[in-house]
Write a protein that holds these residues in place. Sequence first.
Motif, PDB file in Angstrom:
ATOM      1  N   GLU A   1       0.831  -1.207   0.000  1.00 51.36           N
ATOM      2  CA  GLU A   1       0.000   0.000   0.000  1.00 51.36           C
ATOM      3  C   GLU A   1       0.865   1.255   0.000  1.00 51.36           C
ATOM      4  OE1 GLU A   1      -3.123   2.388  -0.458  1.00 51.36           O
ATOM      5  OE2 GLU A   1      -3.193   0.201  -0.587  1.00 51.36           O
ATOM      6  N   THR A   2       1.916   1.257   0.784  1.00 51.30           N
ATOM      7  CA  THR A   2       2.846   2.390   0.804  1.00 51.30           C
ATOM      8  C   THR A   2       3.489   2.569  -0.561  1.00 51.30           C
ATOM      9  OG1 THR A   2       3.281   2.106   3.162  1.00 51.30           O
ATOM     10  CG2 THR A   2       4.920   3.326   1.906  1.00 51.30           C
ATOM     11  N   ASP A   3       3.907   1.480  -1.164  1.00 52.78           N
ATOM     12  CA  ASP A   3       4.514   1.532  -2.492  1.00 52.78           C
ATOM     13  C   ASP A   3       3.528   2.102  -3.507  1.00 52.78           C
ATOM     14  OD1 ASP A   3       6.713   0.766  -4.413  1.00 52.78           O
ATOM     15  OD2 ASP A   3       5.057  -0.445  -5.215  1.00 52.78           O
ATOM     16  N   LYS A   4       2.302   1.656  -3.434  1.00 54.50           N
ATOM     17  CA  LYS A   4       1.265   2.140  -4.353  1.00 54.50           C
ATOM     18  C   LYS A   4       1.074   3.649  -4.197  1.00 54.50           C
ATOM     19  CE  LYS A   4      -3.672   1.547  -5.286  1.00 54.50           C
ATOM     20  NZ  LYS A   4      -4.895   0.852  -4.848  1.00 54.50           N
ATOM     21  N   GLN A   5       1.023   4.122  -2.966  1.00 58.27           N
ATOM     22  CA  GLN A   5       0.839   5.553  -2.712  1.00 58.27           C
ATOM     23  C   GLN A   5       2.039   6.361  -3.208  1.00 58.27           C
ATOM     24  OE1 GLN A   5       0.050   5.690   1.487  1.00 58.27           O
ATOM     25  NE2 GLN A   5      -2.061   4.982   1.266  1.00 58.27           N
ATOM     26  N   LEU A   6       3.234   5.843  -2.982  1.00 56.13           N
ATOM     27  CA  LEU A   6       4.432   6.538  -3.445  1.00 56.13           C
ATOM     28  C   LEU A   6       4.453   6.652  -4.965  1.00 56.13           C
ATOM     29  CD1 LEU A   6       7.133   5.049  -1.049  1.00 56.13           C
ATOM     30  CD2 LEU A   6       6.248   7.384  -1.046  1.00 56.13           C
ATOM     31  N   ARG A   7       4.073   5.579  -5.643  1.00 55.98           N
ATOM     32  CA  ARG A   7       4.034   5.597  -7.102  1.00 55.98           C
ATOM     33  C   ARG A   7       2.995   6.595  -7.619  1.00 55.98           C
ATOM     34  NH1 ARG A   7       6.681   1.195  -9.608  1.00 55.98           N
ATOM     35  NH2 ARG A   7       7.474  -0.288  -8.079  1.00 55.98           N
ATOM     36  N   GLN A   8       1.842   6.634  -6.953  1.00 56.89           N
ATOM     37  CA  GLN A   8       0.801   7.585  -7.359  1.00 56.89           C
ATOM     38  C   GLN A   8       1.298   9.023  -7.170  1.00 56.89           C
ATOM     39  OE1 GLN A   8      -2.533   6.384  -4.936  1.00 56.89           O
ATOM     40  NE2 GLN A   8      -3.262   4.910  -6.455  1.00 56.89           N
ATOM     41  N   ASN A   9       1.944   9.285  -6.046  1.00 54.16           N
ATOM     42  CA  ASN A   9       2.480  10.625  -5.784  1.00 54.16           C
ATOM     43  C   ASN A   9       3.534  11.003  -6.818  1.00 54.16           C
ATOM     44  OD1 ASN A   9       0.816  10.762  -3.559  1.00 54.16           O
ATOM     45  ND2 ASN A   9       2.456  10.356  -2.081  1.00 54.16           N
ATOM     46  N   LEU A  10       4.386  10.070  -7.165  1.00 57.30           N
ATOM     47  CA  LEU A  10       5.420  10.319  -8.156  1.00 57.30           C
ATOM     48  C   LEU A  10       4.799  10.624  -9.517  1.00 57.30           C
ATOM     49  CD1 LEU A  10       8.415  10.415  -8.906  1.00 57.30           C
ATOM     50  CD2 LEU A  10       8.300   7.953  -9.290  1.00 57.30           C
ATOM     51  N   ASN A  11       3.814   9.833  -9.889  1.00 48.03           N
ATOM     52  CA  ASN A  11       3.135  10.056 -11.183  1.00 48.03           C
ATOM     53  C   ASN A  11       2.419  11.415 -11.212  1.00 48.03           C
ATOM     54  OD1 ASN A  11       3.998   7.644 -12.301  1.00 48.03           O
ATOM     55  ND2 ASN A  11       2.195   6.517 -11.621  1.00 48.03           N
ATOM     56  N   GLN A  12       1.796  11.796 -10.098  1.00 48.83           N
ATOM     57  CA  GLN A  12       1.132  13.094 -10.025  1.00 48.83           C
ATOM     58  C   GLN A  12       2.160  14.229 -10.119  1.00 48.83           C
ATOM     59  OE1 GLN A  12      -1.078  12.880  -6.370  1.00 48.83           O
ATOM     60  NE2 GLN A  12      -2.751  11.710  -7.288  1.00 48.83           N
ATOM     61  N   ALA A  13       3.290  14.052  -9.474  1.00 49.16           N
ATOM     62  CA  ALA A  13       4.346  15.076  -9.522  1.00 49.16           C
ATOM     63  C   ALA A  13       4.885  15.218 -10.949  1.00 49.16           C
ATOM     64  CB  ALA A  13       5.468  14.731  -8.553  1.00 49.16           C
ATOM     65  N   LYS A  14       5.063  14.104 -11.636  1.00 49.19           N
ATOM     66  CA  LYS A  14       5.552  14.139 -13.019  1.00 49.19           C
ATOM     67  C   LYS A  14       4.523  14.815 -13.929  1.00 49.19           C
ATOM     68  CE  LYS A  14       8.597  10.109 -13.003  1.00 49.19           C
ATOM     69  NZ  LYS A  14       8.786   8.741 -13.540  1.00 49.19           N
ATOM     70  N   ALA A  15       3.258  14.514 -13.698  1.00 45.28           N
ATOM     71  CA  ALA A  15       2.189  15.079 -14.535  1.00 45.28           C
ATOM     72  C   ALA A  15       2.064  16.580 -14.316  1.00 45.28           C
ATOM     73  CB  ALA A  15       0.860  14.393 -14.240  1.00 45.28           C
ATOM     74  N   GLY A  16       2.399  17.055 -13.140  1.00 47.82           N
ATOM     75  CA  GLY A  16       2.283  18.473 -12.811  1.00 47.82           C
ATOM     76  C   GLY A  16       3.449  19.307 -13.261  1.00 47.82           C
ATOM     77  N   GLN A  17       4.469  18.702 -13.802  1.00 49.46           N
ATOM     78  CA  GLN A  17       5.663  19.474 -14.216  1.00 49.46           C
ATOM     79  C   GLN A  17       5.446  20.196 -15.499  1.00 49.46           C
ATOM     80  OE1 GLN A  17       8.968  16.719 -14.225  1.00 49.46           O
ATOM     81  NE2 GLN A  17       9.181  16.838 -12.019  1.00 49.46           N
TER      82      GLN A  17
END
Length: 92
Positions: free
Chosen positions: A76-92
């Motif tokens: 679950e932690t891994d899933k959340q980290l990946r989602q956060n990373l993807n959101q950060a990449k999308a916001g750049q």
Amino acid sequence: MQINSYWLKKYSIPVEDVLDPQKNIAMGVWILGKEIQRYGLSWQAVGAYHTPLARNPERARQYAVNVISHMRAICETDKQLRQNLNQAKAGQ
């Protein structure tokens, strides 16, 4: 890895060996491998690694349940980290 006193006595493993990280991991993997040979690739084998089933099957079962719980939390932690990373990449 956790190597309890049962295994130390059964296989005449010196306590000093389990304090050495490389030896500890090698012995833990070997013991778990023995239990997988005995019970198959199963949660029963994981439980038996902690507590031999003949000695205390309920304690072995509870250990396996705890491992499952920790694994789910890690996933679950891994899933959340990946989602956060993807959101950060999308916001750049």
